[in-house]
Scaffold this motif. Structure first.
Motif, short mmCIF file in Angstrom:
data_model
loop_
_atom_site.label_atom_id
_atom_site.label_comp_id
_atom_site.label_asym_id
_atom_site.label_seq_id
_atom_site.Cartn_x
_atom_site.Cartn_y
_atom_site.Cartn_z
N VAL A 170 0.84 -1.20 0.00
CA VAL A 170 0.00 0.00 0.00
C VAL A 170 0.88 1.25 0.00
N ALA A 171 1.91 1.26 0.84
CA ALA A 171 2.81 2.41 0.90
C ALA A 171 3.47 2.66 -0.45
N GLY A 172 3.83 1.60 -1.14
CA GLY A 172 4.43 1.74 -2.47
C GLY A 172 3.47 2.34 -3.48
N GLN A 173 2.19 1.92 -3.39
CA GLN A 173 1.18 2.48 -4.28
C GLN A 173 0.99 3.97 -4.03
N VAL A 174 1.00 4.35 -2.75
CA VAL A 174 0.84 5.75 -2.40
C VAL A 174 2.03 6.57 -2.90
N ASP A 175 3.23 6.05 -2.72
CA ASP A 175 4.43 6.74 -3.20
C ASP A 175 4.35 6.98 -4.70
N GLN A 176 3.96 5.96 -5.45
CA GLN A 176 3.86 6.10 -6.90
C GLN A 176 2.82 7.15 -7.29
#
Length: 318
Positions: free
Chosen positions: A23-29
């Motif tokens: 989820v954190a990776g999706q938000v970063d992107q």
């Protein structure tokens, strides 16, 4: 062309470390590419949101002479009448006043500094004509504070920082919530050239949590390609974007993206929309320093949060 992604927070709240990292990776992107996202699985009851909106509509339906008792300017607590705000000025674009009226509330627990308290922790105003507004909005503000803090934890994880990196600077934060009514075309008449429900602008703080209604004259986001695109709508979602302060904090890794709300459209002359917009900031006296490589790419000079935000607010006041 980039689009605004829809991210389910359920794995963040209920999953394991790998789920949270995903989820954190999706938000970063999303924040790197477009600066906006929609979130589902956030846990805020739809009944509360509907209750706040219904109570606000009862306030907006009051006679103007009654609402005038609570009239304030930008940054105040109470009723912002039509004509007092033009968001386009925040980016130096002269525009006619925004086609909206607003009921504004915010943080009201003073810190004991007279200057800061007078700027950021004003007493909220609760019109006795709509007695249920106070309890509903107070509960909603508590929910928004909790969600905004959780989003800042997600943001920290997205950057590989300790969970409390941002929230440790939000122990006694400033925040505001604007309940915006966008009146129908049948009431306001044709817009002036360059006039919007909200003119093009970026937000100013850390994270913004928006509960909006689907409409023809709705939210648009400005892409890196120089195009305005319609933000998607998903039932029971919040629209999230970051403000200038958080973009600056990340050394411009993340985008504080221009956006606007379109004027009422002739195809829907009776369309009336009400949006609940929660602008989260941080501790007013927090010093914000840009994060360096490998996170950030631009080293902005350090700023004190409340000084930086106040200059932004002054720019949009008509």
């Amino acid at each position: 062309m980039k689009t605004v992604p829809i991210i389910d927070l359920t794995p963040w709240f209920q999953g394991d470390a790998a789920d949270r990292a995903q989820v954190a990776g999706q938000v970063d992107q999303a924040l790197r590419e477009i600066g906006f996202l929609l979130v589902t699985g956030h846990g805020v009851p739809p009944e509360l949101r509907a209750g706040v909106r219904a109570a606000a509509k009862r306030f907006f339906a009051l006679p103007e002479e009654v609402k005038r008792r609570y009239a304030v300017t930008v940054g105040g607590r109470g009723w912002l009448p039509p004509g007092v705000e033009a968001n386009g000025y925040a980016e130096g674009t002269p525009t006619p006043p925004d086609l909206k009226e607003t009921f504004a509330v915010g943080a009201d627990d003073p810190i004991g500094d007279p200057v800061i308290d007078a700027e950021w922790f004003l007493r909220n105003v609760w019109p006795p004509e709509v007695p249920e507004l106070r309890s509903l909005v107070t509960e909603y503000l508590a929910r928004m504070r909790a969600l905004a803090d959780e989003l800042l934890v997600v943001c920290a994880a997205a950057l590989g920082l300790p969970d409390g990196f941002f929230t440790s600077r939000a122990g006694h934060p400033s925040y505001t919530m604007n309940i915006n009514r966008y009146p129908p075309l049948s009431q306001v008449g044709p817009p002036e050239p360059g006039q919007f429900r909200i003119g093009p602008h970026t937000d100013f703080g850390t994270v913004t949590v928006l509960d909006r209604q689907q409409g023809v004259g709705g939210l648009q986001v400005f892409t890196r390609d120089g195009e305005w695109i319609d933000a998607p709508y998903a039932e029971d979602s919040f629209t999230i974007n970051i403000g200038d302060l958080l973009a600056r904090w990340t050394g411009d890794r993340w985008r504080s993206t221009r956006h606007r709300v379109l004027p009422p459209d002739p195809s829907a002359p009776d369309e009336e929309l009400v949006s609940l917009i929660y602008f989260y900031e941080c501790d007013p006296l927090a010093e914000v320093q840009s994060l360096g490589p490998p996170i950030g790419t631009v080293a902005h000079p350090p700023v004190i949060a409340h000084e930086y935000l106040m200059e932004k607010l002054k720019a949009i006041t008509v």
